[in-house]
Design an enzyme around this catalytic site. Structure first.
Site, PDB file in Angstrom:
ATOM      1  N   ASP A 453       0.571  -1.271  -0.338  1.00  0.00           N
ATOM      2  CA  ASP A 453       0.112   0.011  -0.272  1.00  0.00           C
ATOM      3  C   ASP A 453       1.017   1.150   0.514  1.00  0.00           C
ATOM      4  OD1 ASP A 453      -2.497   1.600   0.193  1.00  0.00           O
ATOM      5  OD2 ASP A 453      -1.616   1.774   3.186  1.00  0.00           O
ATOM      6  N   ASP A 651      -1.844  -0.706   5.838  1.00  0.00           N
ATOM      7  CA  ASP A 651      -1.856   0.153   7.137  1.00  0.00           C
ATOM      8  C   ASP A 651      -3.862   0.318   7.080  1.00  0.00           C
ATOM      9  OD1 ASP A 651      -1.617   2.049   5.332  1.00  0.00           O
ATOM     10  OD2 ASP A 651      -1.644   3.196   7.311  1.00  0.00           O
ATOM     11  N   ASP A 655      -7.281  -2.234   3.546  1.00  0.00           N
ATOM     12  CA  ASP A 655      -6.346  -3.052   2.781  1.00  0.00           C
ATOM     13  C   ASP A 655      -6.571  -4.072   3.856  1.00  0.00           C
ATOM     14  OD1 ASP A 655      -5.083  -0.933   1.613  1.00  0.00           O
ATOM     15  OD2 ASP A 655      -3.569  -0.305   3.987  1.00  0.00           O
TER      16      ASP A 655
END
Length: 752
Positions: A453, A651, A655
């Site tokens: 991410d 995080d 996600d």
């Protein structure tokens, strides 16, 4: 403080005093003071030599209220039995006058205490076995030298009087373990060892009773000695590879300074409850989780997160147990303490993860279950064969049977996996990675694709101004002055950037914030604004930016200048662009993962421009912007369907689905709770570089497990035939078995 001391000295009176009924704090102070009686354990990192032992013990025992003091030089600790009036602080001050650094420990919280006790127990039994072995061997020399008849029998009986109690005492670790296995209907690895000790002793008693020429009391005691030596060396090698759970537990503080009606009361951590207020002095470790009520200081979080730089702490700062308060006193409101603290829960989590069965653990367990019955079958078969081959030589048959039992003990097989998992978990924890699930290490070794991410993972999620030097210094100074009056992340970034560039803010008056637009004020007769492009009359940039406008209030606005608000002509505008601050170690992590042959992808819900910029900075060619949470999970599932083993690093709430769908997942400690729960590994610090180390160490760990299986298997392939044909005595078998176990443990410690 005087009031608190009075309560401590008259606890019974305090409890009965009617006046105290309206002062509940007095009861609690008295109770907490009374709870302090008992044992105090201090670490002595600089203790050395017998002279230190005597001087420390003498000084401590001379202190009123101290009943006894015992120094353990091996562990560098002193245990003090004292009355409740004696505090750890008093003892530490006293030792300081002797030049000895001391720190309080809590044996109830140090999980290594039980391990230390086991080590001392093994060492004591080893010493007894060695002493007896030397004496029995002296008697045996006399027999070997030609003692005959009554003299020989006398020496055998004396040897029996020494050897039999020694075997019973020294062999207790093996006997207890074997009995526990048999009670559960299992043949544990200590069953053949116990049988071998019993057989060697029994045949010696039989020979002595029958006035035989040979007895094997020396061999029985030597067998016990070398078996214990192997067990102790194995214990020490595993203690060196100390687990992360023990390291975390060692950070727990046994006492806190509780504030009750202004009085400072030193309190066992078990008596501290959420809602209490504690004082943490400079240099002390944080005893609880909580929120700072007052005070300003800096915190050292390096042991928990790996962050080398201290972080500021003030009112409202959230603190965790185990952090070190560096510069100033802090008053903290407790949110969790003792077993409920984040530090203790983390230690429990690691301990559970280290005990989870992996594929290799299950394989070793199945092999041991099949192997143990085979050991006994081989031993009894060897006994029967040699009884037949030697024409009924009971002594020779029993010796071979005992050697087979010992040499085929699956100790090395049982250590093959746990030793590696413990060593790897400890090394990763010291690099700032907390393994939540025991199989994560095994799965991480299989990864061939890493999906990152962006915001909060490869970046810190905090904006950073770019190219401030391209703007006039006065414009930056005006923007910094306006930004100082706002809590907006972009405003804070402007203020920090100007401070870092050495540009002091100018004096701007009548500063006020306009919700949803920005902040404005007056500067030398001009209206200055910092905020949105349309509010400041500027052309918006395709990247994250904030805008500064300077408007001359005495002039008429030009056509189309309505965006500037009240009358006036725009003198100038400036656009301050931002980029997301790169997480420390991001470049190194991506480069190391690619160098290891892994494919790296970047999936982000952010706009295309910042995602492209980040991908270019990190050298990631495969990236996607504007990705929705469901699309992230779908991409991970697609890679899995193609046979890829995906490591997902993220995080945010968006996600979570992808983290759960990945083969293995990692989240930073700053992640949302949902993301941390869904992940297998937590990154404790800001530096993301250890992710590459984790992948490398996991591959090493898998190789070490396989190597340990090969070592234990190869040992048995070589050793078993040697024992079966009668070329190995029980003593030689004990040495070989111990060596194989130690070799496996040492191999596990080769992780780097």
């Amino acid at each position: 403080m005087a009031l608190a001391e009075d309560f401590a000295a008259t606890r019974a009176q305090v409890s009965a005093c009617p006046a105290c009924a309206v002062v509940p704090a007095a009861e609690r102070i008295a109770a907490l003071r009374a709870d302090r009686a008992g044992r105090i354990v201090l670490s002595l990192p600089n203790a050395a030599g017998a002279q230190s032992i005597s001087s420390i013990e003498a000084a401590l025992q001379a202190l009123p209220g101290v009943h006894s003091a015992r120094v353990n030089l091996t562990l560098k600790r002193v245990s003090v039995e004292a009355e409740g009036s004696v505090t750890a602080a008093q003892l530490i001050c006293l030792l300081d006058t002797l030049g000895q650094e001391a720190h309080e420990l809590d044996p109830g919280l140090l999980s290594a205490t039980e391990t230390d006790r086991q080590g001392r127990d093994l060492l004591m039994r080893l010493g007894v076995a060695f002493f007896s072995m030397m004496n029995v061997m002296l008697l045996s020399v006399a027999v070997w030298s030609g003692a005959e008849a009554a003299t020989r029998d006398l020496f055998h009986w004396i040897s029996a009087a020494i050897a039999l109690p020694t075997v019973v005492f020294a062999g207790q670790p093996f006997f207890r373990s074997a009995w526990a296995s048999l009670r559960q209907g299992k043949l544990g690895m200590d069953v053949p060892i116990s049988l071998a000790l019993i057989l060697a002793s029994s045949i010696s008693v039989f020979e002595t009773w029958m006035s035989g020429h040979h007895a094997y009391f020396d061999a029985a005691v030597m067998l016990a000695f070398f078996l214990l030596l192997g067990r102790y060396l194995d214990h020490r090698t595993r203690a060196i590879a100390r687990s992360a759970a023990e390291e975390l537990a060692a950070l727990e503080v046994p006492r806190a300074i509780l504030l009750i009606d202004g009085a400072e009361v030193e309190t066992p951590i078990a008596a501290v409850a959420p809602g209490d207020t504690v004082l943490v002095r400079p240099g002390a470790r944080m005893p609880v989780d909580g929120v700072v009520l007052s005070g300003a200081s800096e915190l050292d979080r390096s042991l928990l997160t790996g962050e080398s730089l201290p972080v500021p702490a003030g009112q409202g700062t959230v603190v965790s147990a185990g952090e070190v308060n560096l510069t100033g006193p802090l008053t903290v409101k407790v949110t969790a303490a003792g077993n409920e603290s984040s530090l203790h829960r983390m230690a429990d989590l690691v301990a559970v993860a280290e005990g989870v069965k992996t594929r290799y653990t299950s394989l070793a367990d199945r092999a041991s279950k099949l192997y143990s019955p085979l050991v006994h079958i081989l031993s009894f078969a060897a006994f029967g064969y040699w009884m037949w081959a030697t024409g009924g030589d009971l002594r020779h048959a029993i010796n071979i049977s005992a050697a087979v039992l010992i040499i085929t003990c699956p100790c090395a097989l049982g250590l093959a996996v746990p030793a590696v998992i413990t060593s790897a978990s400890g090394r990763l924890f010291r690099k700032g990675l907390l393994i939540k699930h025991g199989t994560a290490l095994e799965r991480l070794a299989e990864v061939d694709t890493v999906v990152f991410d962006k915001t909060g993972t490869l970046t810190l999620g905090t904006p950073e101004p770019v190219a401030l030097a391209d703007h006039p210094a006065e414009a930056v100074a005006i923007a910094a002055a306006l930004a100082a009056g706002s809590a907006h992340p972009l405003a804070r970034a402007i203020a920090e950037g100007a401070r870092a560039a050495g540009i002091a803010p100018v004096e701007v008056t009548d500063i006020r914030e306009v919700p949803g637009r920005g902040i404005e004020g007056d500067y030398r007769g001009a209206r200055v604004r910092l905020g949105r492009a349309d509010w400041c009359g500027a052309e918006p940039l395709p990247v994250t930016a904030t805008y500064l406008s300077v408007t001359d209030l005495g002039a008429s606005p030009p056509p189309g200048g309505e965006g500037m608000g009240a009358g006036g002509a725009r003198l100038e505008t400036h656009a301050f662009a931002f980029t997301d601050r790169l997480r420390p170690g991001a470049e190194q992590a991506v480069a190391a993962l690619r160098a290891a042959g892994l494919e790296v992808e970047l999936l982000s819900g952010d706009a295309e421009a910042p995602v492209r910029d980040l991908a270019d900075r990190l050298g990631i060619s495969d990236w996607q912007a504007g990705v929705l949470p469901a699309e992230k999970a779908a991409r991970v599932a697609q890679l899995a369907s193609e046979g890829r083993k995906v490591l997902m690093v993220g995080d945010g709430l968006n996600d979570t689905a992808a983290l759960a769908a990945a083969h293995v997942s990692i989240s930073p400690a700053s992640a949302l709770d949902a993301a941390r729960v869904a992940s297998d590994i937590v990154l404790l610090g800001q530096d993301i570089a250890p992710i590459a180390d984790a992948q490398r160490i996991s591959r090493q760990a898998s190789r070490r497990m396989i190597e340990n299986f090969l070592i234990s298997g190869g040992y048995n392939i070589v050793a078993v035939p040697i024992a079966l044909v009668g070329l190995a005595t029980p003593l030689a078998a004990a040495l070989a078995m111990s060596l194989s176990s130690i070799t496996v443990s040492l191999n596990a410690m080769r992780l780097k």
